[in-house]
Enzyme design. Structure first.
Site, mmCIF file in Angstrom:
data_model
loop_
_atom_site.group_PDB
_atom_site.id
_atom_site.type_symbol
_atom_site.label_atom_id
_atom_site.label_comp_id
_atom_site.label_asym_id
_atom_site.label_seq_id
_atom_site.Cartn_x
_atom_site.Cartn_y
_atom_site.Cartn_z
ATOM 1 N N CYS A 122 0.838 -1.203 0.000
ATOM 2 C CA CYS A 122 0.000 0.000 0.000
ATOM 3 C C CYS A 122 0.878 1.260 0.000
ATOM 4 O O CYS A 122 1.972 1.271 0.552
ATOM 5 C CB CYS A 122 -0.911 -0.013 1.224
ATOM 6 S SG CYS A 122 -2.093 1.372 1.260
ATOM 7 N N ASP A 138 0.431 3.868 1.642
ATOM 8 C CA ASP A 138 0.376 4.494 2.972
ATOM 9 C C ASP A 138 1.760 4.950 3.455
ATOM 10 O O ASP A 138 2.719 4.172 3.421
ATOM 11 C CB ASP A 138 -0.218 3.467 3.955
ATOM 12 C CG ASP A 138 -0.604 4.084 5.283
ATOM 13 O OD1 ASP A 138 0.272 4.702 5.921
ATOM 14 O OD2 ASP A 138 -1.776 3.947 5.685
ATOM 15 N N ARG A 148 3.035 5.317 6.197
ATOM 16 C CA ARG A 148 3.591 4.676 7.395
ATOM 17 C C ARG A 148 4.192 3.304 7.115
ATOM 18 O O ARG A 148 4.557 2.585 8.048
ATOM 19 C CB ARG A 148 2.486 4.531 8.454
ATOM 20 C CG ARG A 148 1.888 5.866 8.871
ATOM 21 C CD ARG A 148 0.579 5.675 9.593
ATOM 22 N NE ARG A 148 -0.442 5.135 8.697
ATOM 23 C CZ ARG A 148 -1.709 4.886 9.077
ATOM 24 N NH1 ARG A 148 -2.084 5.102 10.327
ATOM 25 N NH2 ARG A 148 -2.577 4.404 8.215
ATOM 26 N N HIS A 196 -2.294 -4.114 4.972
ATOM 27 C CA HIS A 196 -2.104 -3.700 6.369
ATOM 28 C C HIS A 196 -3.444 -3.436 7.044
ATOM 29 O O HIS A 196 -4.407 -3.045 6.391
ATOM 30 C CB HIS A 196 -1.187 -2.482 6.460
ATOM 31 C CG HIS A 196 -1.762 -1.222 5.892
ATOM 32 N ND1 HIS A 196 -2.199 -0.187 6.686
ATOM 33 C CD2 HIS A 196 -1.989 -0.826 4.630
ATOM 34 C CE1 HIS A 196 -2.661 0.788 5.916
ATOM 35 N NE2 HIS A 196 -2.548 0.427 4.659
ATOM 36 N N CYS A 218 -6.196 0.048 6.988
ATOM 37 C CA CYS A 218 -5.954 0.629 5.661
ATOM 38 C C CYS A 218 -7.081 1.613 5.304
ATOM 39 O O CYS A 218 -8.258 1.246 5.267
ATOM 40 C CB CYS A 218 -5.866 -0.477 4.613
ATOM 41 S SG CYS A 218 -5.507 0.138 2.946
HETATM 42 CO CO CO Z 1 -3.458 1.204 3.054
#
Ligand code: CO
Length: 193
Positions: free
Chosen positions: A25, A27, A29, A81, A84
């Site tokens: 992803c 993302d 993080r 994750h 999400c």
């Molecule tokens: Co995500």
């Protein structure tokens, strides 16, 4: 980095021999190398919102083809994750714009698993289960591509894995789906056997 290790970039420049392709992803993080403790040069990476693999996405397919045919990676890891935002958005009736077309693929996964997901009352728990089911669907999508199937036909040992990462405890979980041969995919998707 040079102050710590003067030869770092000289070594890195000569090194593009990753054994792993990571599909994860976008993302902020989730830095893949740090999550699995690999140095630069050890991981080829493709990321998009909610780690989707679509058989018409030329970007993702090109990464997959280059990784397998040219870099000769041995493992493809699809890593989702918990928590999400893409998965959560795909569960909501709130429109976000163009991204809703991309997230439609997760709505499909939701519909395919409606019976199981509808028994989970807590929205966060349901979203986390949908994130797991999405990883399993994307592992299957990797295996259904012409790229994987042609690699297996040529005798290449390439295995596809489904993992999920938790921002809560920093642990990776193996979802137990590991596909390394066309016999493991439904006959309707097989191209050569
Ligand atoms: Co995500």
């Amino acid at each position: 980095m040079v102050a710590q290790d003067p030869g770092f970039f000289a070594r890195l420049e000569k090194l593009q021999t990753p054994e792993l392709l990571w599909i994860g992803c976008s993302d902020s993080r989730l830095p893949p190398n740090e999550i699995i403790g690999r140095a630069p040069g050890e991981l080829f990476v493709h990321r998009n919102v909610a780690n989707l693999v679509e058989h018409t996405d030329v970007n993702c397919l090109s990464v997959l083809q280059y990784a397998i045919d040219v870099l000769q990676v041995k493992h493809v890891i699809v890593c989702g994750h918990y928590g999400c935002g893409g998965v959560r958005a795909a569960m909501s009736p709130q429109p976000l714009g163009l991204i809703d077309n991309w997230l439609r693929h997760i709505r499909d996964v939701h519909l395919w698993n409606r019976d199981e997901l509808s028994t989970i009352a807590d929205l966060d728990v349901r979203a986390d289960r949908l994130a797991e089911l999405n990883v399993l669907a994307q592992v299957a999508n990797v295996c259904h591509t012409t790229i994987l199937q042609d690699a297996w036909r040529r005798g290449r040992a390439v295995t596809v894995h489904g993992w999920i990462y938790s921002l809560h405890d920093g642990l990776l979980r193996d979802l137990g789906l590991c596909i390394g041969s066309p016999e493991q995919i439904p006959p309707e998707y097989r191209l050569f056997y």
